[in-house]
Design a protein around this motif. Structure first.
Motif, PDB file in Angstrom:
ATOM      1  N   THR A   1       0.826  -1.202   0.000  1.00  0.00           N
ATOM      2  CA  THR A   1       0.000   0.000   0.000  1.00  0.00           C
ATOM      3  C   THR A   1       0.861   1.253   0.000  1.00  0.00           C
ATOM      4  OG1 THR A   1      -1.603  -1.237   1.317  1.00  0.00           O
ATOM      5  CG2 THR A   1      -1.884   1.160   1.260  1.00  0.00           C
ATOM      6  N   GLU A   2       0.501   2.216  -0.846  1.00  0.00           N
ATOM      7  CA  GLU A   2       1.216   3.497  -0.910  1.00  0.00           C
ATOM      8  C   GLU A   2       0.281   4.607  -0.452  1.00  0.00           C
ATOM      9  OE1 GLU A   2       4.277   4.366  -1.632  1.00  0.00           O
ATOM     10  OE2 GLU A   2       4.888   2.304  -2.040  1.00  0.00           O
ATOM     11  N   LEU A   3       0.867   5.640   0.147  1.00  0.00           N
ATOM     12  CA  LEU A   3       0.078   6.809   0.554  1.00  0.00           C
ATOM     13  C   LEU A   3       0.433   7.984  -0.354  1.00  0.00           C
ATOM     14  CD1 LEU A   3       0.469   6.742   4.425  1.00  0.00           C
ATOM     15  CD2 LEU A   3      -1.705   6.728   3.202  1.00  0.00           C
ATOM     16  N   ALA A   4      -0.554   8.856  -0.617  1.00  0.00           N
ATOM     17  CA  ALA A   4      -0.255  10.066  -1.401  1.00  0.00           C
ATOM     18  C   ALA A   4       0.273  11.109  -0.414  1.00  0.00           C
ATOM     19  CB  ALA A   4      -1.510  10.561  -2.083  1.00  0.00           C
ATOM     20  N   TYR A   5       1.596  11.171  -0.261  1.00  0.00           N
ATOM     21  CA  TYR A   5       2.157  12.174   0.651  1.00  0.00           C
ATOM     22  C   TYR A   5       1.961  13.563   0.049  1.00  0.00           C
ATOM     23  CZ  TYR A   5       4.466   8.011   2.428  1.00  0.00           C
ATOM     24  OH  TYR A   5       4.709   6.758   2.909  1.00  0.00           O
ATOM     25  N   ASP A   6       1.965  14.562   0.887  1.00  0.00           N
ATOM     26  CA  ASP A   6       1.913  15.969   0.471  1.00  0.00           C
ATOM     27  C   ASP A   6       0.582  16.376  -0.170  1.00  0.00           C
ATOM     28  OD1 ASP A   6       4.559  16.431   1.369  1.00  0.00           O
ATOM     29  OD2 ASP A   6       5.317  15.510  -0.481  1.00  0.00           O
ATOM     30  N   GLY A   7      -0.468  15.605   0.057  1.00  0.00           N
ATOM     31  CA  GLY A   7      -1.833  15.994  -0.335  1.00  0.00           C
ATOM     32  C   GLY A   7      -1.986  16.453  -1.762  1.00  0.00           C
ATOM     33  N   GLY A   8      -2.671  17.593  -1.922  1.00  0.00           N
ATOM     34  CA  GLY A   8      -2.915  18.128  -3.270  1.00  0.00           C
ATOM     35  C   GLY A   8      -4.291  17.745  -3.780  1.00  0.00           C
ATOM     36  N   ALA A   9      -4.607  18.237  -4.980  1.00  0.00           N
ATOM     37  CA  ALA A   9      -5.928  17.991  -5.568  1.00  0.00           C
ATOM     38  C   ALA A   9      -6.048  16.521  -5.965  1.00  0.00           C
ATOM     39  CB  ALA A   9      -6.097  18.866  -6.810  1.00  0.00           C
ATOM     40  N   LEU A  10      -7.291  16.032  -6.116  1.00  0.00           N
ATOM     41  CA  LEU A  10      -7.510  14.626  -6.474  1.00  0.00           C
ATOM     42  C   LEU A  10      -6.790  14.288  -7.784  1.00  0.00           C
ATOM     43  CD1 LEU A  10      -8.843  11.908  -5.947  1.00  0.00           C
ATOM     44  CD2 LEU A  10     -10.864  12.714  -7.181  1.00  0.00           C
ATOM     45  N   LYS A  11      -6.863  15.229  -8.754  1.00  0.00           N
ATOM     46  CA  LYS A  11      -6.254  14.974 -10.057  1.00  0.00           C
ATOM     47  C   LYS A  11      -4.743  14.692  -9.905  1.00  0.00           C
ATOM     48  CE  LYS A  11      -6.183  16.945 -14.630  1.00  0.00           C
ATOM     49  NZ  LYS A  11      -6.224  18.201 -15.344  1.00  0.00           N
ATOM     50  N   SER A  12      -4.110  15.505  -9.068  1.00  0.00           N
ATOM     51  CA  SER A  12      -2.652  15.327  -8.891  1.00  0.00           C
ATOM     52  C   SER A  12      -2.357  14.025  -8.147  1.00  0.00           C
ATOM     53  CB  SER A  12      -2.086  16.572  -8.201  1.00  0.00           C
ATOM     54  OG  SER A  12      -1.312  16.219  -7.090  1.00  0.00           O
ATOM     55  N   GLN A  13      -3.204  13.672  -7.184  1.00  0.00           N
ATOM     56  CA  GLN A  13      -2.991  12.399  -6.459  1.00  0.00           C
ATOM     57  C   GLN A  13      -3.205  11.201  -7.401  1.00  0.00           C
ATOM     58  OE1 GLN A  13      -4.425  11.912  -2.456  1.00  0.00           O
ATOM     59  NE2 GLN A  13      -4.742  14.094  -2.155  1.00  0.00           N
TER      60      GLN A  13
ATOM     61  N   LYS B   1      -2.626  11.199 -10.558  1.00  0.00           N
ATOM     62  CA  LYS B   1      -1.440  11.138 -11.435  1.00  0.00           C
ATOM     63  C   LYS B   1      -0.317  10.374 -10.743  1.00  0.00           C
ATOM     64  CE  LYS B   1      -1.002  15.018 -14.472  1.00  0.00           C
ATOM     65  NZ  LYS B   1      -0.679  16.437 -14.443  1.00  0.00           N
ATOM     66  N   ARG B   2      -0.163  10.661  -9.440  1.00  0.00           N
ATOM     67  CA  ARG B   2       0.897   9.971  -8.687  1.00  0.00           C
ATOM     68  C   ARG B   2       0.595   8.468  -8.591  1.00  0.00           C
ATOM     69  NH1 ARG B   2       0.952  13.562  -3.519  1.00  0.00           N
ATOM     70  NH2 ARG B   2      -0.474  14.931  -4.646  1.00  0.00           N
ATOM     71  N   ALA B   3      -0.700   8.139  -8.422  1.00  0.00           N
ATOM     72  CA  ALA B   3      -1.088   6.712  -8.355  1.00  0.00           C
ATOM     73  C   ALA B   3      -0.743   6.021  -9.663  1.00  0.00           C
ATOM     74  CB  ALA B   3      -2.583   6.607  -8.083  1.00  0.00           C
ATOM     75  N   ASP B   4      -0.958   6.750 -10.755  1.00  0.00           N
ATOM     76  CA  ASP B   4      -0.678   6.208 -12.084  1.00  0.00           C
ATOM     77  C   ASP B   4       0.821   5.958 -12.256  1.00  0.00           C
ATOM     78  OD1 ASP B   4      -2.179   5.445 -14.214  1.00  0.00           O
ATOM     79  OD2 ASP B   4      -1.563   7.175 -15.431  1.00  0.00           O
ATOM     80  N   ARG B   5       1.629   6.951 -11.826  1.00  0.00           N
ATOM     81  CA  ARG B   5       3.078   6.817 -11.964  1.00  0.00           C
ATOM     82  C   ARG B   5       3.611   5.672 -11.087  1.00  0.00           C
ATOM     83  NH1 ARG B   5       5.966  12.070 -10.985  1.00  0.00           N
ATOM     84  NH2 ARG B   5       4.497  12.836 -12.514  1.00  0.00           N
ATOM     85  N   ALA B   6       2.954   5.477  -9.933  1.00  0.00           N
ATOM     86  CA  ALA B   6       3.380   4.376  -9.046  1.00  0.00           C
ATOM     87  C   ALA B   6       2.906   3.028  -9.596  1.00  0.00           C
ATOM     88  CB  ALA B   6       2.824   4.591  -7.644  1.00  0.00           C
ATOM     89  N   ASN B   7       2.101   3.058 -10.677  1.00  0.00           N
ATOM     90  CA  ASN B   7       1.604   1.842 -11.324  1.00  0.00           C
ATOM     91  C   ASN B   7       0.722   1.022 -10.380  1.00  0.00           C
ATOM     92  OD1 ASN B   7       1.298   0.160 -13.473  1.00  0.00           O
ATOM     93  ND2 ASN B   7       3.263  -0.890 -13.228  1.00  0.00           N
ATOM     94  N   ALA B   8      -0.067   1.737  -9.552  1.00  0.00           N
ATOM     95  CA  ALA B   8      -0.914   1.044  -8.576  1.00  0.00           C
ATOM     96  C   ALA B   8      -2.045   0.304  -9.283  1.00  0.00           C
ATOM     97  CB  ALA B   8      -1.497   2.058  -7.601  1.00  0.00           C
TER      98      ALA B   8
END
Ligand code: HAM
Length: 416
Positions: free
Chosen positions: A353-365, A367-374
């Motif tokens: 499990t990964e957490l979206a550190y540093d918050g931000g808008a849903l869209k940006s989170q 994007k990070r989920a996508d890059r982490a290949n979750a």
């Protein structure tokens, strides 16, 4: 100033390191099923452990060892291979007293000061296995069987397993002389390295890789014609047992190997796709080495696999990518706290499990989920939290499911 790693060494990074772990775990399990136990020897030994076993006139000892004086002025060498160190340990710890046949395997870094190129490094890794205490040619065949079975478990079944016999100290001198006589007239045409080998180690001319030397050795005496009766019988039985065990092999009468301790059986596993550095595994019998190290007369046989080369082959065929199962996207302070709590519970149950550190808008989170290949994103917002729900998004199908908070853990841990 940017600091860099030592020339010829490499960092093993994700995701490649996953293939290393797969190889190490598969090999260990496989060897243990055949009765081998792991041994771990130090990465450095006193220099004579290698000079006396590998041979003073071999490339390894002449040019490739990392040898230095320690602060007590003792000559120490970073191990260029595993066999000599295992034999030193076998004798020092009287392992022969534990069982008449003793089987050991090892894995770890080795060091050779070679010219780095693809597939050849100054720090490289080997996974090796050695059997002590029997001269039975069944063992030679069984070792190759174990090895080819391992290679097929790794998805590498089509490699070429080349075998040969280089005789023993009784019959080899006559063969060495025959080789010398053959090359005497061709001496000026050999490469400079082989001109030197002509005096020190003429058998190595037989496996020199330069095109000219290859050409010149056509018609050279074949070692198999010079074996004494006992070595010949050993070789015939060995190949017969390989046939019984259905181990595919080819004969390579030029296979003399670059280490002096070998007697009788030698072999190499070659992979065509690897370019010049195409030996993936190499080994053979060394019936005199234990005694040379001061132990009782103990025949032995083993091999070592080059990990970097094997990993390169596995990676050519399969893709390995570890993915987080769940990525937590949280919107709002209460949601972030809930996500932290849920992540901890999921990890405790073995869900990556990964957490979206540093918050931000849903869209940006997202994007990070996508890059982490979750595989999935669990979206928790303060508003949803107040309704006691969260959204689980499948990142492949883009399907979204609403889950009640009290069912999240149960649902996520039972996902297919
Ligand atoms: P070796 O042929 O020197 O044999 O090495 C075994 C394997 O280690 C090679 O086939 C190759 O895959 C890998 N290897 C060697 N040098 C390098 C390098 N510089 N970079 C990357 N890979 C390399 C031995 O070491 C013997 N101790 C094998 C043995 C065990 N014989 C009996 N028991």
């Amino acid at each position: 100033m940017t600091l860099r790693g030592v020339k010829g060494t490499q960092d093993i990074l994700p995701p490649e390191v996953d293939v290393w772990r797969f190889l190490e775990i598969t090999a260990a399990e496989h060897f243990e099923a055949y009765g081998f136990r792991e041994i771990r020897t130090p990465v450095m030994e006193y220099t004579p452990v290698f000079t006396r076993s590998i041979g003073e006139t071999t490339d390894i000892v002449e040019k490739e060892m990392y040898t230095f004086l320690d602060k007590g002025q003792r000559s120490v060498t970073l191990r260029p291979e595993g066999t000599a160190a295992v034999v030193r340990s076998y004798v020092q710890n009287a392992l022969h007293a534990r069982s008449s046949v003793y089987k050991l395997y090892y894995m770890g870094p080795m060091f050779r000061y070679e010219r780095p190129q693809s597939g050849r490094y100054r720090q490289f890794h080997q996974i090796g296995a050695e059997v002590f205490g029997t001269a039975d040619p069944k063992v030679d065949a069984e070792i190759l069987h174990m090895l080819t079975q391992l290679l097929s478990r790794l998805g590498l079944s089509e490699l070429d397993c080349q075998v040969n016999s280089i005789g023993c100290p009784e019959c080899r001198p006559a063969y060495r002389e025959a080789v010398r006589n053959f090359f005497r007239a061709r001496l000026p045409e050999l490469c400079t390295e082989c001109q030197r080998r002509f005096d020190t180690n003429p058998l190595r001319i037989m496996d020199c890789k330069t095109p000219k030397c290859r050409e010149l050795r056509s018609g050279a005496p074949a070692v198999l014609d010079h074996l004494d009766p006992a070595c010949r019988t050993h070789f015939e039985k060995f190949t017969r047992f390989l046939e019984i065990l259905n181990v595919p092999f080819s004969l390579n009468t030029n296979l003399v190997r670059g280490l002096d301790y070998y007697t009788r059986t030698t072999f190499e596993v070659i992979a065509e796709g690897l370019g010049a550095q195409n030996a993936v595994v190499a080994g053979g019998r060394y019936d005199g080495l234990v005694q040379e190290f001061g132990g009782p007369a103990t025949p032995a046989m083993g091999f070592a696999m080059g990990v970097e080369r094997t990993v390169a082959l596995i990676r050519e065929r399969f893709s390995y990518e570890k993915r987080p199962r769940i990525f937590m996207a949280a919107l709002g302070q209460t949601a972030e706290e809930k996500a932290l709590e849920l992540a901890s519970e999921l990890r405790r149950r073995g869900v990556a499990t990964e957490l979206a550190y540093d918050g931000g808008a849903l869209k940006s989170q997202m994007k990070r989920a996508d890059r982490a290949n979750a595989e999935y994103v669990l979206i928790i917002g303060d508003e949803e939290l107040s309704r006691g729900v969260a959204q689980l998004r499948n990142m492949t199908t883009k399907e979204q499911t609403e889950l009640t908070l009290d069912r999240i853990i149960e649902h996520v841990t039972s996902l297919p």
